[in-house]
Design a protein around this motif. Structure first.
Motif, PDB file in Angstrom:
ATOM      1  N   ARG A 172       0.836  -1.193   0.000  1.00 13.09           N
ATOM      2  CA  ARG A 172       0.000   0.000   0.000  1.00 13.09           C
ATOM      3  C   ARG A 172       0.879   1.254   0.000  1.00 13.09           C
ATOM      4  NH1 ARG A 172       0.233   2.639   4.756  1.00 13.09           N
ATOM      5  NH2 ARG A 172       0.878   1.478   6.610  1.00 13.09           N
ATOM      6  N   GLN A 173       0.334   2.334  -0.467  1.00  9.78           N
ATOM      7  CA  GLN A 173       1.036   3.617  -0.371  1.00  9.78           C
ATOM      8  C   GLN A 173       1.245   3.943   1.113  1.00  9.78           C
ATOM      9  OE1 GLN A 173       2.377   5.358  -2.649  1.00  9.78           O
ATOM     10  NE2 GLN A 173       1.408   4.730  -4.578  1.00  9.78           N
ATOM     11  N   LEU A 230      -4.299  -8.565  -4.005  1.00  4.93           N
ATOM     12  CA  LEU A 230      -4.067  -7.121  -4.015  1.00  4.93           C
ATOM     13  C   LEU A 230      -5.067  -6.385  -3.115  1.00  4.93           C
ATOM     14  CD1 LEU A 230      -3.302  -6.652  -7.810  1.00  4.93           C
ATOM     15  CD2 LEU A 230      -1.671  -6.551  -5.923  1.00  4.93           C
ATOM     16  N   GLU A 231      -6.270  -6.923  -3.015  1.00  6.05           N
ATOM     17  CA  GLU A 231      -7.241  -6.325  -2.101  1.00  6.05           C
ATOM     18  C   GLU A 231      -6.813  -6.547  -0.651  1.00  6.05           C
ATOM     19  OE1 GLU A 231      -9.724  -4.383  -2.542  1.00  6.05           O
ATOM     20  OE2 GLU A 231      -9.783  -4.402  -4.720  1.00  6.05           O
ATOM     21  N   PHE A 232      -6.218  -7.717  -0.351  1.00  7.16           N
ATOM     22  CA  PHE A 232      -5.700  -7.962   0.994  1.00  7.16           C
ATOM     23  C   PHE A 232      -4.625  -6.935   1.354  1.00  7.16           C
ATOM     24  CE2 PHE A 232      -6.586 -12.842   0.802  1.00  7.16           C
ATOM     25  CZ  PHE A 232      -7.950 -12.587   0.876  1.00  7.16           C
ATOM     26  N   GLU A 244       4.873  -8.353 -12.863  1.00  2.87           N
ATOM     27  CA  GLU A 244       4.856  -6.902 -13.076  1.00  2.87           C
ATOM     28  C   GLU A 244       3.695  -6.459 -13.950  1.00  2.87           C
ATOM     29  OE1 GLU A 244       7.988  -3.327 -14.286  1.00  2.87           O
ATOM     30  OE2 GLU A 244       8.349  -5.377 -14.991  1.00  2.87           O
ATOM     31  N   ILE A 245       3.301  -7.286 -14.921  1.00  2.00           N
ATOM     32  CA  ILE A 245       2.214  -6.872 -15.811  1.00  2.00           C
ATOM     33  C   ILE A 245       0.916  -6.679 -15.035  1.00  2.00           C
ATOM     34  CG2 ILE A 245       3.184  -7.883 -17.895  1.00  2.00           C
ATOM     35  CD1 ILE A 245       1.315 -10.249 -17.535  1.00  2.00           C
ATOM     36  N   THR A 246       0.737  -7.440 -13.946  1.00  2.00           N
ATOM     37  CA  THR A 246      -0.424  -7.253 -13.085  1.00  2.00           C
ATOM     38  C   THR A 246      -0.253  -6.023 -12.223  1.00  2.00           C
ATOM     39  OG1 THR A 246      -0.760  -9.643 -12.971  1.00  2.00           O
ATOM     40  CG2 THR A 246      -1.859  -8.310 -11.312  1.00  2.00           C
ATOM     41  N   ALA A 247       0.938  -5.899 -11.645  1.00  3.73           N
ATOM     42  CA  ALA A 247       1.179  -4.851 -10.654  1.00  3.73           C
ATOM     43  C   ALA A 247       1.085  -3.456 -11.250  1.00  3.73           C
ATOM     44  CB  ALA A 247       2.553  -5.064 -10.031  1.00  3.73           C
ATOM     45  N   GLY A 255      -4.215   2.342  -6.109  1.00  3.90           N
ATOM     46  CA  GLY A 255      -3.368   3.202  -5.297  1.00  3.90           C
ATOM     47  C   GLY A 255      -2.300   2.438  -4.544  1.00  3.90           C
ATOM     48  N   LEU A 256      -1.697   1.462  -5.196  1.00  5.28           N
ATOM     49  CA  LEU A 256      -0.656   0.649  -4.574  1.00  5.28           C
ATOM     50  C   LEU A 256       0.719   1.074  -5.072  1.00  5.28           C
ATOM     51  CD1 LEU A 256      -2.432  -2.806  -4.897  1.00  5.28           C
ATOM     52  CD2 LEU A 256      -2.329  -1.331  -2.892  1.00  5.28           C
TER      53      LEU A 256
END
Length: 301
Positions: A172-173, A230-232, A244-247, A255-256
């Motif tokens: 997370r940011q 990613l929601e976790f 990386e293609i997902t990230a 906002g990650l």
């Protein structure tokens, strides 16, 4: 003796499905019709082909011995009899079933769908979820095209390497790791992690790389998809390592923050896979070309 090539297709279906009902459904005929075909095959070959063992049917030694030969012969016959005319996508009416890794669906799926809609409005795409076990849908014709990191070993499944992607960590940011000038392997290992595994595995190649450095990490959860993982991460101090293609897309949408993985890991390959029966199928060849472009567009290269 006059041979009926329809028996070759029936025999192939019977050997693939292992049942009269399954073979009948595959060839879109009635079960009694398929049963009669099995009787003719038995008389022609002098072999039972399939014998009942309890509630299932088991292929005979002869059937097992000729299975691949029958499959190849049928493939050759279809190649000889297939029309050689050019494909006109604008007039194509067909439904394709695709089983892609969820991140590839999220990123490459919209690109592929847009291209298909522009060129062939009569074509429909069915994206289905990956199974938790290895399944034979490609062989049975239930799935037309797969895209994931696994290169199949079956000799009748074609696989084309279409790209590479590396792992990065996503947080997370404002996560404590974002304040480090360079995240070390020790800092990475000290964090709490989420893995992505459709089988629920709590360890993967990252743990092997850490072990080589004498380090271990604490994995607190396994998510079935990258989207769930990613929601976790979104509202916690958990860390997830994903392609990386997902990230890249997730960072903008959720906002990650993306950080380099402080480990030496090989890039993850991306393969397109299909059954050899579609090698000379014009429509399938057209779809594969669009899929390659879609995956390249989303960064699998």
């Amino acid at each position: 003796m006059q041979l009926d090539l329809n028996l070759l297709a029936a025999l192939d279906a019977l050997l693939e499905e292992g049942s009269v009902a399954g073979a009948a459904a595959r060839l879109h005929v009635t079960a009694p019709a398929m049963s009669r075909s099995l009787g003719r095959i038995r008389r022609t070959t002098g072999d039972q082909i399939l014998v009942r063992t309890g509630r299932t049917m088991t292929p005979t030694p002869y059937a097992i011995a000729v299975r691949e030969q029958v499959h190849e012969l049928l493939h050759q016959v279809r190649g000889v009899l297939a029309p050689s005319r050019e494909l006109d996508p604008a007039t194509l009416e067909r439904t394709f079933t695709l089983r892609w890794h969820d991140s590839l669906v999220a990123l490459g799926g919209p690109v592929l769908l847009a291209a298909v809609r522009a060129q062939a409005p009569g074509v429909r795409l069915r994206f289905v979820a990956e199974s938790t076990t290895d399944t034979p849908e490609l062989r049975r014709g239930e799935v037309d095209l797969e895209a994931n990191a696994n290169r199949p070993n079956a000799p009748d499944i074609r696989a084309e390497h279409v790209g590479e992607t590396r792992l990065v960590m996503v947080v997370r940011q404002g996560h404590p790791l974002t304040r480090a000038r360079t995240v070390t392997a020790q800092q990475y290992a000290a964090a709490e992690h989420v893995t992505v595994s459709r089988r629920g595995n709590l360890s993967n190649a990252v743990d092997d790389a850490l072990a080589r450095l004498g380090l271990t990490r604490r994995v607190v959860a396994a998510a079935p998809t990258e989207a769930a993982a990613l929601e976790f991460v979104r509202g916690t101090d958990l860390v997830v390592s994903v392609p990386e293609i997902t990230a890249r897309t997730a960072a903008a949408d959720l906002g990650l923050a993306l950080l380099p993985l402080p480990l030496e890991l090989p890039s993850a390959p991306v393969y397109l896979s299909w059954h050899q029966r579609y090698d000379t199928d014009h429509a399938h060849t057209w779809l594969r070309a669009l899929a390659r472009t879609a995956l390249a567009t989303c960064g699998a290269s």
